[in-house]
Motif scaffolding. Sequence first.
Motif, PDB file in Angstrom:
ATOM      1  N   ARG A  81       0.612  -1.369  -0.023  1.00  0.00           N
ATOM      2  CA  ARG A  81      -0.141   0.163   0.102  1.00  0.00           C
ATOM      3  C   ARG A  81       0.806   1.380   0.133  1.00  0.00           C
ATOM      4  O   ARG A  81       0.475   2.413  -0.651  1.00  0.00           O
ATOM      5  N   ALA A  82       1.963   1.164   0.595  1.00  0.00           N
ATOM      6  CA  ALA A  82       2.900   2.297   0.829  1.00  0.00           C
ATOM      7  C   ALA A  82       3.658   2.509  -0.637  1.00  0.00           C
ATOM      8  O   ALA A  82       3.636   3.620  -1.137  1.00  0.00           O
ATOM      9  N   VAL A  83       3.845   1.536  -1.370  1.00  0.00           N
ATOM     10  CA  VAL A  83       4.272   1.729  -2.743  1.00  0.00           C
ATOM     11  C   VAL A  83       3.439   2.459  -3.666  1.00  0.00           C
ATOM     12  O   VAL A  83       3.693   3.437  -4.422  1.00  0.00           O
ATOM     13  N   ALA A  84       1.800   1.673  -3.467  1.00  0.00           N
ATOM     14  CA  ALA A  84       0.985   2.717  -4.060  1.00  0.00           C
ATOM     15  C   ALA A  84       0.575   4.049  -3.812  1.00  0.00           C
ATOM     16  O   ALA A  84       0.542   4.798  -4.812  1.00  0.00           O
ATOM     17  N   ASP A  85       0.904   4.275  -2.716  1.00  0.00           N
ATOM     18  CA  ASP A  85       0.786   5.663  -2.367  1.00  0.00           C
ATOM     19  C   ASP A  85       1.858   6.443  -3.034  1.00  0.00           C
ATOM     20  O   ASP A  85       1.724   7.807  -3.330  1.00  0.00           O
ATOM     21  N   GLU A  86       3.202   5.994  -2.888  1.00  0.00           N
ATOM     22  CA  GLU A  86       4.370   6.923  -3.455  1.00  0.00           C
ATOM     23  C   GLU A  86       4.220   6.936  -4.877  1.00  0.00           C
ATOM     24  O   GLU A  86       4.465   8.138  -5.458  1.00  0.00           O
ATOM     25  N   LEU A  87       3.606   6.006  -5.480  1.00  0.00           N
ATOM     26  CA  LEU A  87       3.494   6.166  -6.987  1.00  0.00           C
ATOM     27  C   LEU A  87       2.436   6.918  -7.251  1.00  0.00           C
ATOM     28  O   LEU A  87       2.563   7.734  -8.171  1.00  0.00           O
ATOM     29  N   ALA A  88       1.151   6.978  -6.386  1.00  0.00           N
ATOM     30  CA  ALA A  88       0.133   8.111  -6.786  1.00  0.00           C
ATOM     31  C   ALA A  88       0.929   9.704  -6.803  1.00  0.00           C
ATOM     32  O   ALA A  88       0.428  10.279  -7.539  1.00  0.00           O
ATOM     33  N   VAL A  89       1.719   9.930  -5.664  1.00  0.00           N
ATOM     34  CA  VAL A  89       2.223  10.924  -5.519  1.00  0.00           C
ATOM     35  C   VAL A  89       3.080  11.531  -6.562  1.00  0.00           C
ATOM     36  O   VAL A  89       3.135  12.507  -7.236  1.00  0.00           O
ATOM     37  N   ALA A  90       3.742  10.646  -7.130  1.00  0.00           N
ATOM     38  CA  ALA A  90       4.937  10.634  -8.262  1.00  0.00           C
ATOM     39  C   ALA A  90       4.041  10.889  -9.521  1.00  0.00           C
ATOM     40  O   ALA A  90       4.432  11.777 -10.156  1.00  0.00           O
ATOM     41  N   LEU A  91       3.143  10.016  -9.749  1.00  0.00           N
ATOM     42  CA  LEU A  91       2.168  10.373 -11.037  1.00  0.00           C
ATOM     43  C   LEU A  91       1.553  11.688 -11.143  1.00  0.00           C
ATOM     44  O   LEU A  91       1.577  12.439 -12.039  1.00  0.00           O
ATOM     45  N   ARG A  92       1.123  12.030  -9.906  1.00  0.00           N
ATOM     46  CA  ARG A  92       0.421  13.514  -9.894  1.00  0.00           C
ATOM     47  C   ARG A  92       1.418  14.523 -10.301  1.00  0.00           C
ATOM     48  O   ARG A  92       1.271  15.645 -11.016  1.00  0.00           O
ATOM     49  N   ALA A  93       2.760  14.481  -9.521  1.00  0.00           N
ATOM     50  CA  ALA A  93       3.729  15.496  -9.791  1.00  0.00           C
ATOM     51  C   ALA A  93       4.255  15.602 -11.239  1.00  0.00           C
ATOM     52  O   ALA A  93       4.672  16.502 -11.698  1.00  0.00           O
ATOM     53  N   ALA A  94       4.221  14.188 -11.948  1.00  0.00           N
ATOM     54  CA  ALA A  94       4.801  14.209 -13.283  1.00  0.00           C
ATOM     55  C   ALA A  94       3.691  14.293 -14.345  1.00  0.00           C
ATOM     56  O   ALA A  94       4.413  14.598 -15.430  1.00  0.00           O
ATOM     57  N   ASP A  95       2.581  14.657 -13.868  1.00  0.00           N
ATOM     58  CA  ASP A  95       1.522  14.673 -15.196  1.00  0.00           C
ATOM     59  C   ASP A  95       1.802  15.825 -15.950  1.00  0.00           C
ATOM     60  O   ASP A  95       1.648  15.636 -17.400  1.00  0.00           O
ATOM     61  N   ARG A  96       2.320  16.960 -15.453  1.00  0.00           N
ATOM     62  CA  ARG A  96       2.683  17.990 -16.461  1.00  0.00           C
ATOM     63  C   ARG A  96       4.144  17.855 -17.133  1.00  0.00           C
ATOM     64  O   ARG A  96       4.626  18.948 -17.773  1.00  0.00           O
ATOM     65  N   LEU A  97       4.940  17.146 -16.813  1.00  0.00           N
ATOM     66  CA  LEU A  97       6.207  16.834 -17.443  1.00  0.00           C
ATOM     67  C   LEU A  97       6.173  15.932 -18.503  1.00  0.00           C
ATOM     68  O   LEU A  97       7.449  15.817 -19.129  1.00  0.00           O
ATOM     69  N   THR A  98       5.274  15.223 -18.675  1.00  0.00           N
ATOM     70  CA  THR A  98       5.469  14.216 -19.778  1.00  0.00           C
ATOM     71  C   THR A  98       3.844  13.800 -20.312  1.00  0.00           C
ATOM     72  O   THR A  98       2.871  14.308 -19.662  1.00  0.00           O
ATOM     73  N   ASP A  99       3.792  13.662 -21.651  1.00  0.00           N
ATOM     74  CA  ASP A  99       2.295  13.440 -22.261  1.00  0.00           C
ATOM     75  C   ASP A  99       1.784  12.007 -21.826  1.00  0.00           C
ATOM     76  O   ASP A  99       0.646  11.646 -22.517  1.00  0.00           O
ATOM     77  N   ARG A 100       2.782  10.995 -21.613  1.00  0.00           N
ATOM     78  CA  ARG A 100       2.359   9.520 -21.487  1.00  0.00           C
ATOM     79  C   ARG A 100       1.092   9.431 -20.619  1.00  0.00           C
ATOM     80  O   ARG A 100       0.227   8.639 -21.438  1.00  0.00           O
TER      81      ARG A 100
END
Length: 380
Positions: A116-135
Motif C-alpha cells: 500500500r505504501a508503494v501505491a501511495d508513493e506512486l500516486a504522488v509521483a504520478l500526480r507530480a509528473a503529469d505536467r512533465l510528460t504526455d504519457r
Amino acid sequence: MSDRPVPVGALLRAAPPDRLPEVVADLLRRHFAAGHVEVLVTDLTLRRLAPLLASDGPDTSPGAMRCLGSQRVGTETDIGGRARLHLPLSCWGERLGVLQVDLEGRPEPEEAEQLRAVADELAVALRAADRLTDRYRRAQSQERLTMAAELQWDLLPGRSLGDERFQLAGQLEPAYDVRGDHYDWALNGDRLTLTVLNGAGEGLDAALLTVIAANAMRNARRRGADLVEQAELASDALHARYDGGLHAATLLLEIDLVGGWVDAVDAGSPHCLIGRGSEISQVRLEQQLPLGMFGEARYEIERFRLEPGDRMLVVSDGVHAATAGGTTTFGESALITALRRTRLQPPAEALGTVMRSLRDFHAGTEPEDDAVMVCLDWRR
C-alpha cells in the motif's frame, strides 16, 4: 521478500517522469517476487481504466473498478492460491487509478502494508509528473480532445479532493468536447473556495472566455481577495476583453470547514442543491449579473449554512436545464431522483451515477450544452 526497507520514494524521484510505472514494476518483482504488474489510470469519463505497461485496451474488470470506486485494497485468489491485488492510486483524495499486482499467495499484513505504501508513493509521483510528460494524459484520452476541451481539462485543479473534514469531486461532460463549463477549487487552512462557471459562446471562444475568467478569479484569490473582489476582477477582465458581448454565469462559494458557513456570490445560472438526510432542496440565492455582462459590476455576498453530514451539489445549466426532444428539463424530472439514488455513494461515484442518468435522459440525442457537476460531502 527482502527485509530491507524499500526506498520507493527515492527511486521514483530519481526516475525520469515518463518511466514511473516501469520503476515500480521492477521494484515489485525484485522485492516482492511479483508476477504480473500493471498500472491502470482512469480515463476522462471515469468509466474505464487504461493500462500503462501493457498494449491491451482499457481495463473494465470488476476487481479493478471496485477498487477504484471503494478506494480499498481488493484481493482475488485463484484455485492455485495465487493472489491478484488491486491497490488504489490516490493522492489528496484524487483518484488516479489502480495498481495491479500478482503474487504467489495472499500477502502477510506487513507485506500488504508495504505494498500500500508503494501505491501511495506512486500516486504522488504520478500526480507530480503529469505536467512533465504526455504519457499519462495520452493513456487517459480514449479519443482526441477538441481544442476547447484540451484547454478546459488543462485548467482544472483535479477531479477529487478530500481529507477527514470533507470529500469533493467534479466532472465535465461531454469529456472530449466540453466547451465553456468549468469548475475550480482551492483549500487554504479551514477555508475551501469553490467556483462553477458556465462560459457563453461555442467551441474555442467559450473555452477562451472561461480561461480568462478562471485565471482572473485565481489571481484575486491568491492575493487574499474575498469572493466579491474575485467576482469583480473577473467581471472587469471579461468586459475589457469582450465589451459585454460574451459573459460567464458563475457561482462562487467559500466554505468554512469548521462551522459550515458558506459565503456565496451567485452571478448566473449554476444551481446549488443540499441533500440533508432524505431531503434535497435548492439553495435560493439572489441571482446577480453574470461576470462580464456590464462594466464595473458590483457584487454582494450571501450566506447559508451546512450541517454535518450534508451533501452539496452544484450543477451548470447543462444539467438542471437540459432538455431532450422538447420534454421537461432534467432538473424537473430526473435530477432529484438520481441524487436520492446516490446518497450512500461517495461524491466521485455519485457524480458518475448522475451523469449516467443525464445521458439516459438524452436517450442518444446530442446534448445542446456541455455540463459540469461538483459534489461536496461535509463531515466536519
